[in-house]
Design a protein around this motif. Structure first.
Motif, PDB file in Angstrom:
ATOM      1  N   ALA A  29      -3.934 -20.643  21.557  1.00 35.51           N
ATOM      2  CA  ALA A  29      -2.909 -20.092  20.670  1.00 35.51           C
ATOM      3  C   ALA A  29      -2.420 -18.725  21.122  1.00 35.51           C
ATOM      4  N   TRP A  30      -1.118 -18.541  20.980  1.00 32.31           N
ATOM      5  CA  TRP A  30      -0.504 -17.226  21.126  1.00 32.31           C
ATOM      6  C   TRP A  30      -0.045 -16.774  19.746  1.00 32.31           C
ATOM      7  N   PHE A  31      -0.111 -15.489  19.501  1.00 34.90           N
ATOM      8  CA  PHE A  31       0.094 -14.970  18.156  1.00 34.90           C
ATOM      9  C   PHE A  31       1.391 -14.172  18.052  1.00 34.90           C
ATOM     10  N   PRO A  32       1.908 -14.027  16.833  1.00 32.24           N
ATOM     11  CA  PRO A  32       3.115 -13.226  16.654  1.00 32.24           C
ATOM     12  C   PRO A  32       2.876 -11.787  17.085  1.00 32.24           C
ATOM     13  N   GLY A  33       3.958 -11.100  17.370  1.00 31.05           N
ATOM     14  CA  GLY A  33       3.861  -9.667  17.579  1.00 31.05           C
ATOM     15  C   GLY A  33       3.554  -8.967  16.270  1.00 31.05           C
ATOM     16  N   GLY A  34       3.323  -7.662  16.340  1.00 27.18           N
ATOM     17  CA  GLY A  34       2.982  -6.905  15.149  1.00 27.18           C
ATOM     18  C   GLY A  34       4.019  -5.852  14.816  1.00 27.18           C
ATOM     19  N   VAL A  35       3.940  -5.352  13.605  1.00 32.90           N
ATOM     20  CA  VAL A  35       4.742  -4.197  13.172  1.00 32.90           C
ATOM     21  C   VAL A  35       3.758  -3.088  12.832  1.00 32.90           C
ATOM     22  N   TYR A  36       4.009  -1.895  13.378  1.00 29.15           N
ATOM     23  CA  TYR A  36       3.046  -0.802  13.332  1.00 29.15           C
ATOM     24  C   TYR A  36       3.690   0.480  12.814  1.00 29.15           C
ATOM     25  N   VAL A  37       2.825   1.391  12.374  1.00 31.06           N
ATOM     26  CA  VAL A  37       3.259   2.719  11.926  1.00 31.06           C
ATOM     27  C   VAL A  37       2.575   3.753  12.815  1.00 31.06           C
ATOM     28  N   PRO A  38       3.331   4.601  13.503  1.00 29.73           N
ATOM     29  CA  PRO A  38       2.708   5.604  14.360  1.00 29.73           C
ATOM     30  C   PRO A  38       2.073   6.722  13.540  1.00 29.73           C
ATOM     31  N   LYS A  39       1.174   7.465  14.146  1.00 30.63           N
ATOM     32  CA  LYS A  39       0.538   8.576  13.438  1.00 30.63           C
ATOM     33  C   LYS A  39       1.514   9.705  13.143  1.00 30.63           C
ATOM     34  N   SER A  40       2.634   9.713  13.865  1.00 34.00           N
ATOM     35  CA  SER A  40       3.638  10.753  13.619  1.00 34.00           C
ATOM     36  C   SER A  40       4.389  10.529  12.315  1.00 34.00           C
ATOM     37  N   THR A  41       4.267   9.354  11.715  1.00 35.97           N
ATOM     38  CA  THR A  41       4.896   9.083  10.411  1.00 35.97           C
ATOM     39  C   THR A  41       3.951   9.563   9.314  1.00 35.97           C
ATOM     40  N   THR A  42       4.414  10.511   8.532  1.00 37.19           N
ATOM     41  CA  THR A  42       3.558  11.121   7.508  1.00 37.19           C
ATOM     42  C   THR A  42       4.344  11.291   6.204  1.00 37.19           C
ATOM     43  N   GLY A  43       3.639  11.722   5.182  1.00 40.57           N
ATOM     44  CA  GLY A  43       4.277  12.088   3.928  1.00 40.57           C
ATOM     45  C   GLY A  43       5.045  10.954   3.276  1.00 40.57           C
ATOM     46  N   GLU A  44       6.234  11.262   2.784  1.00 43.81           N
ATOM     47  CA  GLU A  44       7.049  10.270   2.099  1.00 43.81           C
ATOM     48  C   GLU A  44       7.413   9.115   3.019  1.00 43.81           C
ATOM     49  N   GLU A  45       7.643   9.420   4.308  1.00 41.49           N
ATOM     50  CA  GLU A  45       8.000   8.376   5.261  1.00 41.49           C
ATOM     51  C   GLU A  45       6.847   7.388   5.463  1.00 41.49           C
ATOM     52  N   LEU A  46       5.617   7.883   5.434  1.00 44.39           N
ATOM     53  CA  LEU A  46       4.462   6.998   5.581  1.00 44.39           C
ATOM     54  C   LEU A  46       4.376   6.041   4.390  1.00 44.39           C
ATOM     55  N   GLU A  47       4.544   6.564   3.201  1.00 39.97           N
ATOM     56  CA  GLU A  47       4.504   5.704   2.018  1.00 39.97           C
ATOM     57  C   GLU A  47       5.652   4.692   2.045  1.00 39.97           C
ATOM     58  N   ALA A  48       6.823   5.138   2.503  1.00 36.65           N
ATOM     59  CA  ALA A  48       7.968   4.231   2.614  1.00 36.65           C
ATOM     60  C   ALA A  48       7.700   3.145   3.645  1.00 36.65           C
ATOM     61  N   ALA A  49       7.091   3.532   4.768  1.00 35.55           N
ATOM     62  CA  ALA A  49       6.776   2.562   5.820  1.00 35.55           C
ATOM     63  C   ALA A  49       5.818   1.497   5.307  1.00 35.55           C
ATOM     64  N   LYS A  50       4.833   1.897   4.518  1.00 33.64           N
ATOM     65  CA  LYS A  50       3.871   0.929   3.983  1.00 33.64           C
ATOM     66  C   LYS A  50       4.543  -0.027   2.997  1.00 33.64           C
ATOM     67  N   LYS A  51       5.519   0.473   2.250  1.00 36.90           N
ATOM     68  CA  LYS A  51       6.251  -0.420   1.343  1.00 36.90           C
ATOM     69  C   LYS A  51       7.021  -1.472   2.129  1.00 36.90           C
ATOM     70  N   PHE A  52       7.566  -1.062   3.270  1.00 35.59           N
ATOM     71  CA  PHE A  52       8.299  -2.022   4.099  1.00 35.59           C
ATOM     72  C   PHE A  52       7.343  -3.051   4.700  1.00 35.59           C
ATOM     73  N   LEU A  53       6.171  -2.629   5.158  1.00 32.22           N
ATOM     74  CA  LEU A  53       5.186  -3.574   5.685  1.00 32.22           C
ATOM     75  C   LEU A  53       4.721  -4.534   4.596  1.00 32.22           C
ATOM     76  N   ASP A  54       4.589  -4.019   3.391  1.00 34.64           N
ATOM     77  CA  ASP A  54       4.217  -4.863   2.254  1.00 34.64           C
ATOM     78  C   ASP A  54       5.250  -5.975   2.069  1.00 34.64           C
ATOM     79  N   TYR A  55       6.515  -5.620   2.221  1.00 34.74           N
ATOM     80  CA  TYR A  55       7.587  -6.612   2.103  1.00 34.74           C
ATOM     81  C   TYR A  55       7.538  -7.633   3.241  1.00 34.74           C
ATOM     82  N   LEU A  56       7.212  -7.191   4.449  1.00 34.00           N
ATOM     83  CA  LEU A  56       7.240  -8.085   5.602  1.00 34.00           C
ATOM     84  C   LEU A  56       6.248  -9.233   5.491  1.00 34.00           C
ATOM     85  N   VAL A  57       5.180  -9.042   4.708  1.00 36.79           N
ATOM     86  CA  VAL A  57       4.178 -10.117   4.575  1.00 36.79           C
ATOM     87  C   VAL A  57       4.348 -10.825   3.226  1.00 36.79           C
ATOM     88  N   THR A  58       5.591 -11.219   2.948  1.00 38.90           N
ATOM     89  CA  THR A  58       5.912 -11.973   1.734  1.00 38.90           C
ATOM     90  C   THR A  58       6.642 -13.256   2.113  1.00 38.90           C
TER      91      THR A  58
END
Length: 443
Positions: A318-347
């Protein structure tokens, strides 16, 4: 995901597009965070993807749907080149702290090359990971941390076959290599090319070796670990050398198409679709190629895993899908926003949009995501291996080592120029050079 020219020498890389790069959106590191002109007053983040047209269309559709569902976060899509240029850009942005808020990239060994423990934000413990299939998380993990969520479907390395030819000749899907050869001899006797090969695109020569890894792992579960440590070799491991031997066997028994040396993927697909060839070792991602060159024949083509010696352990590499990641440079409000988007991607909503933009080539590894009812037979066949848990990761997901000369070496084997044993030993030398470049212990 369409099957296109290679971006790297791994089969996962072979599925990525190699088109001319689009110009990236002009932005400095400081412009990747909150925006005061997003119209909604929320946090604006950017999502970096490669510039394949299908990738862009999917990413933009996902961003539009996510943005329409809420007003707290706005996602804007940016693009990067593919191939080596794109890989270098991703690594440079991570190293300099200028990466976009969220980005899509490979899983497996190429993900490991990003030094995730120092460059990415761990997601371990986030609730949205609960819906990610357990088979995927190891492909985006380092140490005890998980760093990504899947985007796209899984796929398999095995054999595309003409179902009508099989039906006409009374053949069953083979469970062992001996069965595969027996089928091939009957197909040859019927005047049909049994095993399509397309060395006009040299990377296609690798499937009988790389797609055989499920069988290698079944025979020697510790092979990947020993191989990475420099203790296991293709030339001396009885299971690992089988792929080289199989490549030689189909040549020695004249089971390939006459134009194997010059034929290309589209030629092979046309031959298979027309019933002029019966079996084509390849990746299931070629659903898109079939739909492009022979759409009326898509229902005639099925898929089965490369069989090994033991029917009891028959299963899929088996080969697997690629991933979506958040870099360590994303912090603060942008980090929380990024996690909300990742939450949406796995729906399921996200999966449905992905299915609208590209034909699935295997299952989604997200809870609640269902394949459309009209997916091709190939996709159904691949998904069945996942449903029955008769699959294991390709070697590139469990070891960072793959020598660059494998495709050329296997073209020689498949052309009768070099023996399987000599080729395996030569590849071990090629692998040693790469392992030393990676600085791995034991080499």
């Amino acid at each position: 995901m369409a099957f296109h020219p290679p971006r790297s020498r791994s089969l996962a890389g072979l599925t990525a597009l190699a088109l001319a790069p689009l110009v990236l959106s002009a932005c400095s590191a400081g412009s990747l965070g909150s925006s005061d002109d997003d119209g909604g007053g929320g946090t604006s983040i950017t999502f970096l993807v490669d510039n394949a047209p299908q990738t862009i269309a999917t990413a933009e559709a996902l961003a539009d749907d996510f943005n329409a569902q809420q007003s707290e976060v706005r996602v804007e899509v940016e693009t990067r080149p593919q191939g080596t240029e794109g890989d270098n850009l991703v690594k440079t942005r991570l190293q300099t702290g200028s990466m976009n808020d969220v980005f899509a990239y490979n899983s497996g060994s190429l993900f490991q090359q990003l030094a995730p423990q120092s460059s990415l934000t761990p997601l371990t413990g986030e609730a949205f990971l609960d819906g990610v299939d357990d088979s995927f998380t190891p492909q985006v993990s380092a140490g005890d941390e998980v760093y990504g969520v899947p985007l796209g479907t899984a796929f398999g390395g095995g054999v595309l076959y003409n179902r009508k030819v099989y039906e006409q000749l009374g053949l069953q899907v083979p469970q062992t290599w001996a069965d595969f050869i027996a089928n091939s001899e009957k197909i040859k006797a019927a005047g049909i090319a049994p095993v399509v090969q397309t060395y006009g695109e040299t990377w296609t020569s690798q499937l009988l070796v790389l797609g055989d890894f499920h069988n290698v792992a079944a025979a020697n579960p510790s092979f990947a670990e020993e191989y990475t440590a420099g203790r296991a070799k293709y030339a001396t491991d009885a299971a690992a050398i089988k792929g080289f031997q199989h490549t030689q066997e189909i040549h020695d028994k004249a089971l390939t198409n006459a134009d194997y040396a010059s034929a290309k993927v589209e030629d092979g697909i046309r031959m298979l679709a027309a019933g002029e060839g019966a079996q084509y070792p390849l990746l299931s991602t070629n659903v898109a190629t079939i739909l492009s060159v022979a759409p009326d024949k898509i229902g005639d083509i099925g898929f089965f895993a490369l069989p090994g010696d033991d029917a009891a352990t028959n299963g899929l590499t088996a080969w697997f899908p690629g991933g979506v990641y958040v870099p360590k440079s994303t912090t603060g409000e942008e980090l929380e926003a990024a996690k909300k988007f990742l939450d949406y991607l796995v729906t399921p909503e996200s999966c449905d949009i992905q299915s609208e933009k590209s034909v699935p080539t295997g299952p989604y590894l997200v809870e609640g995501c269902e394949l459309p009812g009209d997916v091709p037979q190939i996709t159904e066949d691949v998904s069945a291996y996942f449903d029955s848990e008769r699959q294991s990761p390709a070697l590139e997901y469990v070891s960072p080592i793959k020598g660059p000369a494998l495709e050329q070496i296997l073209v020689e084997v498949g052309s009768g120029i070099r023996s399987a044993e000599d080729a395996a030993a030569l590849y071990d030398q090629d692998v040693e050079k790469q392992a030393q470049q990676l600085g791995l212990e034991g080499w």
